[in-house]
Design an enzyme around this catalytic site. Sequence first.
Site, PDB file in Angstrom:
ATOM      1  N   HIS A  87       0.808  -1.223   0.000  1.00 57.57           N
ATOM      2  CA  HIS A  87       0.000   0.000   0.000  1.00 57.57           C
ATOM      3  C   HIS A  87       0.840   1.272   0.000  1.00 57.57           C
ATOM      4  O   HIS A  87       1.940   1.302   0.562  1.00 57.57           O
ATOM      5  CB  HIS A  87      -1.010   0.007   1.150  1.00 57.57           C
ATOM      6  CG  HIS A  87      -0.429   0.039   2.534  1.00 57.57           C
ATOM      7  ND1 HIS A  87      -0.263   1.211   3.236  1.00 57.57           N
ATOM      8  CD2 HIS A  87      -0.002  -0.947   3.357  1.00 57.57           C
ATOM      9  CE1 HIS A  87       0.223   0.924   4.441  1.00 57.57           C
ATOM     10  NE2 HIS A  87       0.402  -0.367   4.540  1.00 57.57           N
ATOM     11  N   ASP A  89      -0.631   4.365   0.904  1.00 51.72           N
ATOM     12  CA  ASP A  89      -1.109   5.332   1.908  1.00 51.72           C
ATOM     13  C   ASP A  89      -0.304   5.161   3.195  1.00 51.72           C
ATOM     14  O   ASP A  89       0.321   4.124   3.415  1.00 51.72           O
ATOM     15  CB  ASP A  89      -2.602   5.146   2.189  1.00 51.72           C
ATOM     16  CG  ASP A  89      -2.931   3.756   2.728  1.00 51.72           C
ATOM     17  OD1 ASP A  89      -2.534   2.767   2.088  1.00 51.72           O
ATOM     18  OD2 ASP A  89      -3.569   3.666   3.802  1.00 51.72           O
ATOM     19  N   ASP A 118       6.296   1.258   6.953  1.00 49.73           N
ATOM     20  CA  ASP A 118       4.902   0.863   6.687  1.00 49.73           C
ATOM     21  C   ASP A 118       4.257   1.824   5.702  1.00 49.73           C
ATOM     22  O   ASP A 118       3.766   2.856   6.089  1.00 49.73           O
ATOM     23  CB  ASP A 118       4.124   0.837   8.006  1.00 49.73           C
ATOM     24  CG  ASP A 118       2.680   0.419   7.827  1.00 49.73           C
ATOM     25  OD1 ASP A 118       2.347  -0.170   6.792  1.00 49.73           O
ATOM     26  OD2 ASP A 118       1.886   0.704   8.734  1.00 49.73           O
ATOM     27  N   GLU A 152      -5.006   1.216   2.999  1.00 48.50           N
ATOM     28  CA  GLU A 152      -4.821   0.067   3.889  1.00 48.50           C
ATOM     29  C   GLU A 152      -5.073   0.453   5.337  1.00 48.50           C
ATOM     30  O   GLU A 152      -5.573  -0.346   6.134  1.00 48.50           O
ATOM     31  CB  GLU A 152      -3.403  -0.500   3.731  1.00 48.50           C
ATOM     32  CG  GLU A 152      -3.235  -1.924   4.257  1.00 48.50           C
ATOM     33  CD  GLU A 152      -3.023  -2.001   5.762  1.00 48.50           C
ATOM     34  OE1 GLU A 152      -3.359  -3.033   6.357  1.00 48.50           O
ATOM     35  OE2 GLU A 152      -2.525  -1.023   6.357  1.00 48.50           O
ATOM     36  N   GLU A 153      -4.734   1.685   5.698  1.00 48.45           N
ATOM     37  CA  GLU A 153      -4.805   2.088   7.106  1.00 48.45           C
ATOM     38  C   GLU A 153      -6.242   2.358   7.569  1.00 48.45           C
ATOM     39  O   GLU A 153      -6.462   2.588   8.755  1.00 48.45           O
ATOM     40  CB  GLU A 153      -3.906   3.308   7.357  1.00 48.45           C
ATOM     41  CG  GLU A 153      -2.431   3.098   6.992  1.00 48.45           C
ATOM     42  CD  GLU A 153      -1.723   2.030   7.835  1.00 48.45           C
ATOM     43  OE1 GLU A 153      -2.369   1.443   8.731  1.00 48.45           O
ATOM     44  OE2 GLU A 153      -0.538   1.771   7.590  1.00 48.45           O
ATOM     45  N   ASP A 176       3.865  -6.387   4.033  1.00 45.76           N
ATOM     46  CA  ASP A 176       3.325  -5.298   4.851  1.00 45.76           C
ATOM     47  C   ASP A 176       3.187  -5.723   6.308  1.00 45.76           C
ATOM     48  O   ASP A 176       2.226  -5.372   6.976  1.00 45.76           O
ATOM     49  CB  ASP A 176       1.951  -4.886   4.280  1.00 45.76           C
ATOM     50  CG  ASP A 176       1.381  -3.676   4.990  1.00 45.76           C
ATOM     51  OD1 ASP A 176       2.161  -2.892   5.560  1.00 45.76           O
ATOM     52  OD2 ASP A 176       0.148  -3.516   4.974  1.00 45.76           O
ATOM     53  N   ARG A 348     -11.413 -10.755  18.168  1.00 47.51           N
ATOM     54  CA  ARG A 348     -10.504 -11.451  17.244  1.00 47.51           C
ATOM     55  C   ARG A 348     -10.679 -12.929  17.565  1.00 47.51           C
ATOM     56  O   ARG A 348     -10.409 -13.340  18.700  1.00 47.51           O
ATOM     57  CB  ARG A 348      -9.057 -11.020  17.495  1.00 47.51           C
ATOM     58  CG  ARG A 348      -8.864  -9.500  17.607  1.00 47.51           C
ATOM     59  CD  ARG A 348      -8.968  -8.822  16.270  1.00 47.51           C
ATOM     60  NE  ARG A 348      -9.063  -7.372  16.392  1.00 47.51           N
ATOM     61  CZ  ARG A 348      -8.172  -6.512  15.930  1.00 47.51           C
ATOM     62  NH1 ARG A 348      -7.103  -6.953  15.313  1.00 47.51           N
ATOM     63  NH2 ARG A 348      -8.361  -5.219  16.047  1.00 47.51           N
ATOM     64  N   HIS A 439       3.474   3.314  12.512  1.00 46.28           N
ATOM     65  CA  HIS A 439       2.403   4.160  13.078  1.00 46.28           C
ATOM     66  C   HIS A 439       2.923   5.117  14.155  1.00 46.28           C
ATOM     67  O   HIS A 439       2.138   5.787  14.806  1.00 46.28           O
ATOM     68  CB  HIS A 439       1.247   3.323  13.678  1.00 46.28           C
ATOM     69  CG  HIS A 439       0.578   2.441  12.673  1.00 46.28           C
ATOM     70  ND1 HIS A 439      -0.647   1.875  12.879  1.00 46.28           N
ATOM     71  CD2 HIS A 439       0.957   2.037  11.452  1.00 46.28           C
ATOM     72  CE1 HIS A 439      -0.986   1.141  11.835  1.00 46.28           C
ATOM     73  NE2 HIS A 439      -0.017   1.228  10.951  1.00 46.28           N
TER      74      HIS A 439
HETATM   75 ZN   LIG Z   1       0.838  -1.280   6.396  1.00 50.86          ZN
END
Ligand SMILES: [Zn+2]
Length: 467
Positions: A87, A89, A118, A152-153, A176, A348, A439
């Site tokens: 990705h 973004d 990332d 993706e985020e 990723d 999850r 992040h």
């Molecule tokens: Zn990522």
Amino acid sequence: MTIDWKKRAQDYQADYLKDLKELISINSVRDDEHKTDEFPLGEGPTKAMLKFLSFGARDGFKTQNIDNIVGYIEYGSGDQTMAMQAHADVMPAGDGWETNPFEMVEKNGRVYGRGTSDDKGPALAAYYGLKMLKDSGIEPKMKIRLIIGTDEESDWTGMKHYFEVEPEPTFGFSPDAEFPLINGEKGNATYVTSFGHTNGSDFTLKTFDSGLRLNMVPGSADALVEVGDNENFVDGFTQFLDQNPIAGDVKSTGQGIALHITGKAAHAMEPKNGVNAGTYLAKFLNEYPFKGAAKEFISYLAEDLHDDSRAKKIGAAHVDDIMGELTMNVGIMKFDMKQGGSVNTNFRYPKGTDDQKILAHLQQAADKLHGTVKEINNMETHYVDPSDPIVDTLMHVYQEQTGDLDSKPEVVGGGTYARLMKRGVAFGALFPNAQDTMHQANEFQPVADLIKAMAIYGQSIYELTTK
Ligand SMILES: [Zn+2]
């Protein structure tokens, strides 16, 4: 043919870093405020994706932009397709940067900048892996596509669109995440439980507010209440703070008593790493005779959900030998006297259970409290057998390139693009024991790791598509 992939990757280092610098300089954070029909996610993510495609075109690959939200670079031909999903973004920069997040800076053998780790850095390493193949005149026996997503985020807008308009690739990987390899991803389901707005007169819950995002354990919580005996209530709260792994404060305001609790934020993948400020606040309030829907909201949090990340109390707990435990995060809790109460939970779950079973358990708990549960979204579990050649081949390449024979394929609670393909796995580019700055402020990746990843990707593409 024996190829020294490491040596080759090193020859490409200067070109790679030059291209990466260009990618990092594009602020590709999703920008809903400036979305248009032409750029549904704002201009940045599209521009970064088109920059990838421009590298492909420059180097003689076929490229395709699909509706400005996803694109691909293609090499080879055949009935089968090996896909790499990456990705363009990035996450918002946030505070705390020592350098400009959108200008790549090389320092101490690392490259700093939003996206270096990332996912622009790894995505470009995968691209160079493909380029090495082509530059060496190697013809694959199938079609290879590097697919570049732009969202993706958040919601995977572009990559999901790709799977609507293009046939599903035969197999592939997403660069990723981390090495060695992720072959299992838990299911991911989100629910909202709603309560009414009725209240008591002696004890009144005016507002309750905790949590910002579904995928985070709330680190703080606030409530505004009116109670009969302020002094006792305040003493009780102070005691409660002392007896529990939380901090907080309480003050009288013109509107009532304002309670504040600080816990510890954490990622929803493992709620045990955090301390849920919201359910602790509910646990305190639950000791007092609130009434009506306010009480039901409080009791749901305190009795059914608090301190139970494996969801044993509501009966949804499940463990799978391979995929591990079901986990539950109580991410957002709100109450006010007009809207009533709402509780967002995120699960999850491993194979052996499913979103409908969880829904039934949540509803059963909510029934006695006049609450209604609705599923907001769900992604099924994803698991690729370790004997599948995609796992076997990639593990073998990783081991050959790194000498690391100890690391094993993993199952995680997070989600990557890989789950969109039946035979998709996540593969790189964070190495075991490397610092994870995804992040975060001052995101970086060691240059040597990126070049090592490039070699691994080059050999992987070669092994997967030419044999
Ligand atoms: Zn990522």
